[in-house]
Motif scaffolding. Structure first.
Motif, PDB file in Angstrom:
ATOM      1  N   ASN A  16     -62.193  84.549  82.652  1.00 15.12           N
ATOM      2  CA  ASN A  16     -61.526  83.375  82.083  1.00 15.12           C
ATOM      3  C   ASN A  16     -62.195  82.060  82.432  1.00 15.12           C
ATOM      4  OD1 ASN A  16     -59.481  84.792  80.807  1.00 15.12           O
ATOM      5  ND2 ASN A  16     -58.154  84.754  82.606  1.00 15.12           N
ATOM      6  N   PHE A  17     -62.642  81.937  83.675  1.00  7.91           N
ATOM      7  CA  PHE A  17     -63.017  80.622  84.178  1.00  7.91           C
ATOM      8  C   PHE A  17     -64.510  80.420  84.381  1.00  7.91           C
ATOM      9  CE2 PHE A  17     -58.648  80.805  86.438  1.00  7.91           C
ATOM     10  CZ  PHE A  17     -58.013  80.409  85.275  1.00  7.91           C
TER      11      PHE A  17
ATOM     12  N   TYR B 269     -67.149  79.814  82.841  1.00 10.49           N
ATOM     13  CA  TYR B 269     -67.947  78.763  82.228  1.00 10.49           C
ATOM     14  C   TYR B 269     -67.455  77.342  82.450  1.00 10.49           C
ATOM     15  CZ  TYR B 269     -71.681  81.415  80.294  1.00 10.49           C
ATOM     16  OH  TYR B 269     -72.819  82.164  80.188  1.00 10.49           O
ATOM     17  N   PHE B 270     -66.297  77.200  83.008  1.00 10.04           N
ATOM     18  CA  PHE B 270     -65.868  75.827  83.315  1.00 10.04           C
ATOM     19  C   PHE B 270     -65.316  75.684  84.728  1.00 10.04           C
ATOM     20  CE2 PHE B 270     -61.331  76.581  82.802  1.00 10.04           C
ATOM     21  CZ  PHE B 270     -61.279  77.650  81.916  1.00 10.04           C
ATOM     22  N   TRP B 271     -65.248  76.807  85.449  1.00 10.31           N
ATOM     23  CA  TRP B 271     -64.862  76.736  86.866  1.00 10.31           C
ATOM     24  C   TRP B 271     -65.489  77.903  87.631  1.00 10.31           C
ATOM     25  CZ3 TRP B 271     -63.313  72.301  88.479  1.00 10.31           C
ATOM     26  CH2 TRP B 271     -62.947  72.180  89.804  1.00 10.31           C
TER      27      TRP B 271
ATOM     28  N   ARG C  36     -67.028  80.251  90.328  1.00  7.61           N
ATOM     29  CA  ARG C  36     -66.903  80.423  91.779  1.00  7.61           C
ATOM     30  C   ARG C  36     -67.368  81.814  92.187  1.00  7.61           C
ATOM     31  NH1 ARG C  36     -66.889  75.902  91.392  1.00  7.61           N
ATOM     32  NH2 ARG C  36     -65.407  74.343  92.104  1.00  7.61           N
TER      33      ARG C  36
ATOM     34  N   LEU D 126     -73.454  82.526  76.443  1.00  4.24           N
ATOM     35  CA  LEU D 126     -72.107  81.952  76.417  1.00  4.24           C
ATOM     36  C   LEU D 126     -71.396  82.265  75.101  1.00  4.24           C
ATOM     37  CD1 LEU D 126     -69.736  80.112  77.110  1.00  4.24           C
ATOM     38  CD2 LEU D 126     -71.207  78.139  76.762  1.00  4.24           C
TER      39      LEU D 126
ATOM     40  N   VAL E 233     -58.876  76.379  74.854  1.00  4.89           N
ATOM     41  CA  VAL E 233     -59.972  76.623  75.791  1.00  4.89           C
ATOM     42  C   VAL E 233     -61.146  77.260  75.043  1.00  4.89           C
ATOM     43  CG1 VAL E 233     -60.690  77.883  77.838  1.00  4.89           C
ATOM     44  CG2 VAL E 233     -58.402  76.875  77.741  1.00  4.89           C
TER      45      VAL E 233
ATOM     46  N   PHE F 199     -62.936  74.812  72.875  1.00  3.68           N
ATOM     47  CA  PHE F 199     -63.868  73.984  73.640  1.00  3.68           C
ATOM     48  C   PHE F 199     -65.165  74.732  73.916  1.00  3.68           C
ATOM     49  CE2 PHE F 199     -65.940  72.536  77.450  1.00  3.68           C
ATOM     50  CZ  PHE F 199     -66.014  71.164  77.245  1.00  3.68           C
ATOM     51  N   LEU F 200     -65.024  75.956  74.379  1.00  2.00           N
ATOM     52  CA  LEU F 200     -66.195  76.739  74.758  1.00  2.00           C
ATOM     53  C   LEU F 200     -67.152  76.967  73.584  1.00  2.00           C
ATOM     54  CD1 LEU F 200     -65.832  76.995  77.634  1.00  2.00           C
ATOM     55  CD2 LEU F 200     -64.848  79.271  77.354  1.00  2.00           C
TER      56      LEU F 200
ATOM     57  N   TYR G 125     -68.866  73.850  72.956  1.00  5.10           N
ATOM     58  CA  TYR G 125     -69.728  73.577  74.104  1.00  5.10           C
ATOM     59  C   TYR G 125     -71.051  74.349  73.951  1.00  5.10           C
ATOM     60  CZ  TYR G 125     -71.083  73.452  79.086  1.00  5.10           C
ATOM     61  OH  TYR G 125     -71.753  73.286  80.268  1.00  5.10           O
ATOM     62  N   ALA G 126     -70.949  75.613  73.627  1.00  9.50           N
ATOM     63  CA  ALA G 126     -72.161  76.412  73.389  1.00  9.50           C
ATOM     64  C   ALA G 126     -72.965  75.801  72.249  1.00  9.50           C
ATOM     65  CB  ALA G 126     -71.784  77.846  73.059  1.00  9.50           C
TER      66      ALA G 126
END
Lengths: 208, 208
Positions: B32-33, B35-37, B39, B128, B156, B159-160, B163-164
């Motif tokens: 889920n995260f 590409y924008f968070w 970790r 992506l 979301v 956006f992705l 963004y790509a």
DNA sequence: GGACACATGTAACGGGTTACATGATTTC
DNA sequence: GAAATCATGTAACCCGTTACATGTGTCC
């Protein structure tokens, strides 16, 4: 083992252009790199000192009245280090977009959560646009500090403009969709969400 | 003083949805995260333990054959913490795009520097896109794990996708411009660069 | 005379990463 | 029987940030 970070190369790159006092160098870096390579000033001072220890830069003292400043210049080793790095594989772009996290989780917060997030994103994108325009204006009027660098800098600028636009347009589309959904049943809303997703997949021209 | 990072809230958000084993939770978060968070997994395990110490989650043991796993669930305190955070001001989006640094500095490297960077960016953006499409397909076919979350997740995803696209289109435009410049004089090239800049400023509808 | 930009840092901390360890289970 | 993936971590480290300190020059 690994002696340099991309930040080291960013500094070396600025120094490859010309010599700078630490302060001026760092201000210029903020201007140029803030939106795609943000770093705190204090860290840049520290990195300059480290680069000196590693013989990538050398310094001279300059005095303006009583005020002293250190002028940094790139060394032959620094040039080689920079050039070598430019031959290596680039790292992947990396985004941290907390707003998207909030959108994702918005239903666990108050009802305004989503709208407030959109507002903040819009503001931040606006600031970026203004900043980008200010810099561009300098090139257009021929007053930019490195007019001769314009050939590649247009590419950077071009990215930044579209990057700001990405956020702005996303906010617009999201608000529109939210408005369209208003007063609809949960079932209708889900159908609309699916439809949006379908449209987006079509945008990527990949096999579905 | 500050006890939680946005990463803590990301975890709490996943747990607000349902309980998970540490492993499953972390896999889902990556999906889920990423590409924008982004970790590292090891850090997420550590953060889970910390959240337990702070009473934001509680755990139960589960056994599948001989293999043991820990199942995490959100606590009432955890819910409050998450909700409170969602009421605060979002942080600014933050990009690290090393490729742009390389473009900026490309003239200090070998002649292929710029082109090689464009190639890498194109590849990464492609990955992506594929990933985003895979997830979207699950929602369209109704097999996604949280079908009922689709209302916000489309935003979301939207956006992705864009963004790509941002990266892909930037690569296309940059390559086109480079091709147009080929064989031109330095002076002509600079004029073309200025023209590109002018067009971009016009795109932002701000006073110039 | 006070505010603000110039000019340069240091100390403490922290969030996060890499690399590795370990043992169980599934798949070929 | 080996390889991959499941499932969990730990230890060491590092890049970077925040907050602060300190003194100079300039402008009103």
């Amino acid at each position: 083992m690994e002696q340099f970070s991309a930040t080291s190369y960013a500094i070396l790159g600025q120094l490859a252009l010309r010599s700078w006092s630490a302060y001026d160098l760092i201000q210029e870096m903020k201007r140029n790199f803030h939106y795609f390579w943000p770093r705190a000033e204090s860290g840049l001072y520290a990195e300059l000192k480290r680069l000196k220890k590693l013989d990538c830069v050398h310094t001279t003292k300059r005095k303006t009245g009583k005020r002293q400043s250190t002028v940094y210049a790139i060394s032959p080793k620094g040039k080689t280090v920079l050039e070598t790095w430019l031959g290596t594989e680039p790292a992947e772009f990396k985004l941290e977009f907390e707003g998207l996290l909030r959108v994702f989780l918005s239903r666990f917060g108050a009802p305004e959560t989503l709208k407030k997030t959109l507002l903040k994103v819009e503001e931040d994108a606006g600031v970026l646009s203004v900043l980008a325009t200010n810099i561009a204006r300098e090139y257009l009027t021929g007053t930019a500090p490195f007019q001769e660098e314009i050939e590649v800098r247009t590419f950077v600028f071009d990215f930044l403009v579209h990057y700001a636009d990405l956020y702005k347009e996303w906010v617009v589309r999201t608000r529109e969709e939210l408005q369209l959904r208003e007063g609809r049943s949960a079932d209708e809303r889900k159908k609309m969400a699916l439809e949006l997703m379908r449209k987006n997949i079509a945008k990527l021209n990949l096999p579905v």
